[in-house]
Scaffold this active site. Structure first.
Site, PDB file in Angstrom:
ATOM      1  N   SER A   1      -2.888  -7.791  -5.850  1.00  9.63           N
ATOM      2  CA  SER A   1      -3.280  -6.486  -5.771  1.00  9.63           C
ATOM      3  C   SER A   1      -1.998  -5.786  -6.155  1.00  9.63           C
ATOM      4  O   SER A   1      -0.953  -6.036  -5.566  1.00  9.63           O
ATOM      5  CB  SER A   1      -4.023  -5.879  -4.494  1.00  9.63           C
ATOM      6  OG  SER A   1      -3.791  -4.329  -4.385  1.00  9.63           O
TER       7      SER A   1
ATOM      8  N   TYR B   1      -3.893  -5.287   4.702  1.00 12.59           N
ATOM      9  CA  TYR B   1      -4.271  -5.762   3.490  1.00 12.59           C
ATOM     10  C   TYR B   1      -3.040  -5.801   2.663  1.00 12.59           C
ATOM     11  O   TYR B   1      -2.873  -6.913   1.885  1.00 12.59           O
ATOM     12  CB  TYR B   1      -5.400  -4.900   2.839  1.00 12.59           C
ATOM     13  CG  TYR B   1      -5.673  -4.966   1.361  1.00 12.59           C
ATOM     14  CD1 TYR B   1      -6.431  -5.998   1.403  1.00 12.59           C
ATOM     15  CD2 TYR B   1      -5.199  -4.246   0.306  1.00 12.59           C
ATOM     16  CE1 TYR B   1      -7.315  -6.320  -0.069  1.00 12.59           C
ATOM     17  CE2 TYR B   1      -5.579  -4.625  -1.087  1.00 12.59           C
ATOM     18  CZ  TYR B   1      -6.557  -5.741  -1.022  1.00 12.59           C
ATOM     19  OH  TYR B   1      -6.901  -5.958  -2.258  1.00 12.59           O
TER      20      TYR B   1
ATOM     21  N   LYS C   1      -1.526  -9.256   0.856  1.00 17.16           N
ATOM     22  CA  LYS C   1      -1.234  -9.661  -0.786  1.00 17.16           C
ATOM     23  C   LYS C   1       0.277  -9.548  -1.038  1.00 17.16           C
ATOM     24  O   LYS C   1       0.711 -10.265  -1.801  1.00 17.16           O
ATOM     25  CB  LYS C   1      -1.728  -8.127  -1.515  1.00 17.16           C
ATOM     26  CG  LYS C   1      -3.227  -8.187  -1.383  1.00 17.16           C
ATOM     27  CD  LYS C   1      -3.841  -9.296  -1.717  1.00 17.16           C
ATOM     28  CE  LYS C   1      -5.440  -9.101  -1.968  1.00 17.16           C
ATOM     29  NZ  LYS C   1      -6.080 -10.299  -2.443  1.00 17.16           N
TER      30      LYS C   1
END
Length: 244
Positions: A136, A149, A153
């Protein structure tokens, strides 16, 4: 540029919905024998109805032992897409141990484990292979409520680099794609508020979110022999967001 996968065997995780499902279908259309992995049986059933040639595997990849059992007899794999992931968004001061552990189990540990299983077979056969991790733009930029998150990533990107370094002698390539917001059915719900969407879109030079096909096309390129010297790369699918 024509890309085909005739004679190739592919495994796609998180194949029940969104990018994973579209990737599995695209690989099957391109001639690959596809194993589709997801934890939701209903999604697998609809996928098989849509594409009967797909081999379904239902397992929660956060469960190490269950994954080992489910994939031990999956057979030889030439192409792997580590797409399974989750996003549990919380303000930094409200992050819980459970959400932290679940996010890392799915977004990082599962990718490591599935790659170990598949790459051992690639190494033993001596035929090489290609692996794509779905990362991402959040691995490179901080976003409010995305602490865990973003961390997963970022970890996945570094894992991609180390995989690329250690597996390259066996002619196994490992790369990642790093999309912006992708308009899956779930994202359309989450970004349906124009005020929220416009705040993000205003930071994307091309002025729009990515479509699922934008990501799938990049994945197919990195899986294919057309990218034979691409290894350890991060490919932004972000309309220029990371260029700013």
């Amino acid at each position: 540029m024509e890309i085909t996968f005739t004679g190739k065997r592919a495994l796609v995780t998180g194949a029940g919905k969104g990018i994973g499902r579209a990737t599995a279908l695209a690989l099957a259309r391109g001639g690959a024998e596809v194993t589709a992995v997801t934890r939701t049986q209903a999604d697998l059933e609809t996928l098989v109805r849509e594409c009967p040639s797909v081999k379904p595997v239902c397992v929660d990849l956060a469960d190490w032992d269950a994954t080992e059992r489910a994939l031990k007899d999956v057979g030889p794999i030439d192409l792997l897409v580590n797409n399974a992931g989750c996003a549990m968004l919380q303000p930094f001061l409200e992050i819980t141990q459970d959400s932290f552990d679940k996010s890392f189990d799915v977004n990082v540990k599962a990718a490591l484990h599935v790659t170990q299983i598949v790459a051992r077979g690639m190494k033993a056969r001596g035929s090489g292979g290609s692996i794509v991790n779905i990362s991402s733009q959040a691995s490179h930029r901080a976003f409010k409520d995305h602490a865990v998150y973003c961390a997963t990533k970022g970890a996945l990107d570094m894992l991609t680099k180390v995989m690329a370094l250690e597996l390259a002698p066996y002619q196994i390539r490992v790369n990642s794609v790093n999309p912006t917001v992708v308009m899956t059915d779930m994202a359309k719900i989450g970004w349906s508020d124009p005020a929220k969407a416009n705040t993000m879109i205003s930071r994307i030079p091309m002025g729009k979110f990515a479509e699922v096909e934008d990501v799938v096309h990049a994945i197919l390129f990195l899986l294919s022999d057309k990218s034979a010297m691409t290894n350890g790369a991060f490919l932004p699918i972000d309309g220029g967001f990371l260029a700013c």
